[in-house]
Design a protein around this motif. Sequence first.
Motif, short mmCIF file in Angstrom:
data_model
loop_
_atom_site.label_atom_id
_atom_site.label_comp_id
_atom_site.label_asym_id
_atom_site.label_seq_id
_atom_site.Cartn_x
_atom_site.Cartn_y
_atom_site.Cartn_z
N SER A 24 -6.69 9.10 6.19
CA SER A 24 -7.82 8.72 5.36
C SER A 24 -7.38 7.68 4.35
O SER A 24 -6.19 7.53 4.07
N GLY A 25 -8.36 6.97 3.80
CA GLY A 25 -8.10 5.97 2.78
C GLY A 25 -8.71 6.36 1.44
O GLY A 25 -9.64 7.18 1.39
N TYR A 26 -8.19 5.78 0.38
CA TYR A 26 -8.70 6.03 -0.97
C TYR A 26 -9.90 5.12 -1.23
O TYR A 26 -9.84 3.92 -0.98
N GLU B 287 -7.38 -1.05 -3.72
CA GLU B 287 -7.55 -2.49 -3.87
C GLU B 287 -7.42 -3.22 -2.54
O GLU B 287 -7.71 -4.41 -2.46
N HIS B 288 -6.99 -2.49 -1.50
CA HIS B 288 -6.70 -3.15 -0.23
C HIS B 288 -7.33 -2.39 0.96
O HIS B 288 -6.62 -1.92 1.84
N PRO B 289 -8.65 -2.28 0.99
CA PRO B 289 -9.29 -1.54 2.10
C PRO B 289 -9.04 -2.15 3.47
O PRO B 289 -8.90 -1.42 4.45
N LYS B 290 -8.96 -3.48 3.53
CA LYS B 290 -8.70 -4.13 4.82
C LYS B 290 -7.32 -3.75 5.34
O LYS B 290 -7.16 -3.39 6.52
N GLU B 291 -6.33 -3.82 4.48
CA GLU B 291 -4.96 -3.50 4.89
C GLU B 291 -4.81 -2.02 5.25
O GLU B 291 -4.08 -1.67 6.18
N VAL B 292 -5.51 -1.15 4.53
CA VAL B 292 -5.51 0.27 4.85
C VAL B 292 -6.07 0.48 6.26
O VAL B 292 -5.52 1.23 7.06
N ALA B 293 -7.18 -0.20 6.56
CA ALA B 293 -7.80 -0.08 7.89
C ALA B 293 -6.88 -0.60 8.98
O ALA B 293 -6.77 0.00 10.05
N GLN B 294 -6.22 -1.73 8.71
CA GLN B 294 -5.30 -2.29 9.70
C GLN B 294 -4.13 -1.35 9.95
O GLN B 294 -3.66 -1.20 11.08
N PHE B 295 -3.68 -0.70 8.88
CA PHE B 295 -2.58 0.25 9.01
C PHE B 295 -2.99 1.44 9.87
O PHE B 295 -2.28 1.85 10.79
N ILE B 296 -4.16 2.01 9.59
CA ILE B 296 -4.64 3.15 10.37
C ILE B 296 -4.85 2.75 11.82
O ILE B 296 -4.47 3.48 12.75
N LEU C 154 -14.70 4.46 6.07
CA LEU C 154 -14.07 3.41 6.87
C LEU C 154 -15.04 2.70 7.81
O LEU C 154 -14.64 1.79 8.54
N SER C 155 -16.29 3.11 7.81
CA SER C 155 -17.29 2.51 8.71
C SER C 155 -17.38 0.99 8.51
O SER C 155 -17.51 0.24 9.48
N GLY C 156 -17.32 0.58 7.25
CA GLY C 156 -17.41 -0.86 6.97
C GLY C 156 -16.24 -1.63 7.56
O GLY C 156 -16.41 -2.77 8.01
N GLN C 157 -15.07 -1.01 7.58
CA GLN C 157 -13.90 -1.66 8.16
C GLN C 157 -13.98 -1.70 9.69
O GLN C 157 -13.45 -2.62 10.32
N VAL C 158 -14.66 -0.73 10.27
CA VAL C 158 -14.92 -0.77 11.72
C VAL C 158 -15.85 -1.94 12.02
O VAL C 158 -15.60 -2.73 12.94
N ASP C 159 -16.91 -2.07 11.22
CA ASP C 159 -17.87 -3.18 11.41
C ASP C 159 -17.20 -4.53 11.21
O ASP C 159 -17.55 -5.52 11.88
N ILE D 256 0.85 -1.19 0.00
CA ILE D 256 0.00 0.00 0.00
C ILE D 256 0.89 1.25 0.00
O ILE D 256 2.01 1.20 0.50
N ARG D 257 0.40 2.32 -0.58
CA ARG D 257 1.13 3.57 -0.62
C ARG D 257 0.60 4.51 0.45
O ARG D 257 -0.61 4.66 0.62
N TYR D 258 1.51 5.17 1.14
CA TYR D 258 1.16 6.08 2.25
C TYR D 258 1.87 7.41 2.01
O TYR D 258 3.09 7.45 1.86
#
Length: 433
Positions: free
Chosen positions: A318-320, A324-333, A125-130, A49-51
């Motif tokens: 924030s995430g884009y 392609e990697h919403p789960k990994e973005v959420a874990q990173f945050i 990111l609500s879905g990743q919280v859920d 992922i790019r940050y």
Amino acid sequence: MQQGGNAERQAGRRTILKAAGASLAVAGLGATATACGGGSGSGDGTVTIRYSWWGAEDRAERINKTIALFEKKYPKIKVKTDFQPYTDFWKKFNTQASGGNPPDVFQNAIGFLRKYDAKNVLLDLSGQVDAGNLSMDGFRAGLEKFGEIDGKLLGVPVGSNSMALVIDKPVYTRAGVKPEQGWTWDDFDEAMTKIRDRTGRAGDSGMYGVMYLYDLYLRQNGKAFFTEDGLGFTEADLTTWWTKAEKGVKSGLFADAKKVAQIKPKSALSAELAGSEFTWDNFTVRYTSEGKSEYGLAPIPTTDGKRTGQYLGSLMLSGYKRTEHPKEVAQFIDFMVHDPEVAKIMGYDRGVPTTQAQYDAYRPTDPVNKAIAAYEESLVEAGVLEQITPHPNGADICEAAFLRIAEEMALGSRSVEEAVEQFFTESKTALAG
């Protein structure tokens, strides 16, 4: 938010660049990206992922250390980094967003949430919280709500700050001025006069261009700088504010704007042109580095002796939306806002840690950062903190215009009337976009 993004435009030396988020160098450019957010994968299941963030080189050094910890905990996630000076960051981000290729995760501020949500750039990111990939528990003083817009979680706070009056303590002592919680604008005006008359120095560096201070003043009077879809004040309101500021400069209560411009990037306070300056609390490190005096944090003056209009501002992650990697973005945050070791590395570089776990993990021992922590604790104890006013799409352009036009007025190239008219003209265009 600068929260944060706001005062962050007030350029200073390397130390304020550390706190505020601008940089004199660009390094660590991200890898070539794929079309959807730049995330990439490999045959062994490892994803990249790019940050991206804005910040100085010392911030980059700290962040790279936290990324090393993250990659150790999540060996299947690699992080490519990129940082820029504040203004350059947003220029590059605009280009990336327009091309459908922004970073997967990036530093953000309140003034940009609606703007990029309207452009379908921000991941809710609500879905990743859920899904359990991101926890919004354990945040201080209501900060978990800071990045929520219209029911969507568009940013997660990473470091808090609040407006304060930074004072030259010996100057205030010589003038016989002792600011206390609940002091009024009349008390402030009297203090400015005492400082000028008793120390031969202007009382303040000039408050006319500090948008977030004007927001607090408006909030004290039942208004706000922004509503959800526009400006929350009138031309008459701003005329009153800027007229008082102009009179303060002419009478020597506020520093000579031409001299302030001449000594940049040094601040008027550390250059001993003024006895105090309104800015974000975590910028105190700037003055200690630049100046020779001892500096402290004083409360915001009030209209009624009670309400300051203050809130905790915050930088966010924030995430884009199409990563392609919403789960990994959420874990990173999640890791960046909750892991105690991250707080020990970052300190107060991006403000005071927003979660209680990180706040407890890093207890500063130096006087400057201890004072910042004590100041924010005093705001909580005084019960003055409120929720920030939502910022509409175009708020970032309004803020830049406010700073620029106020300086033009202070330098004498615009009258108050012309400055007010120009600001409202530019703002209406920005907010209509």
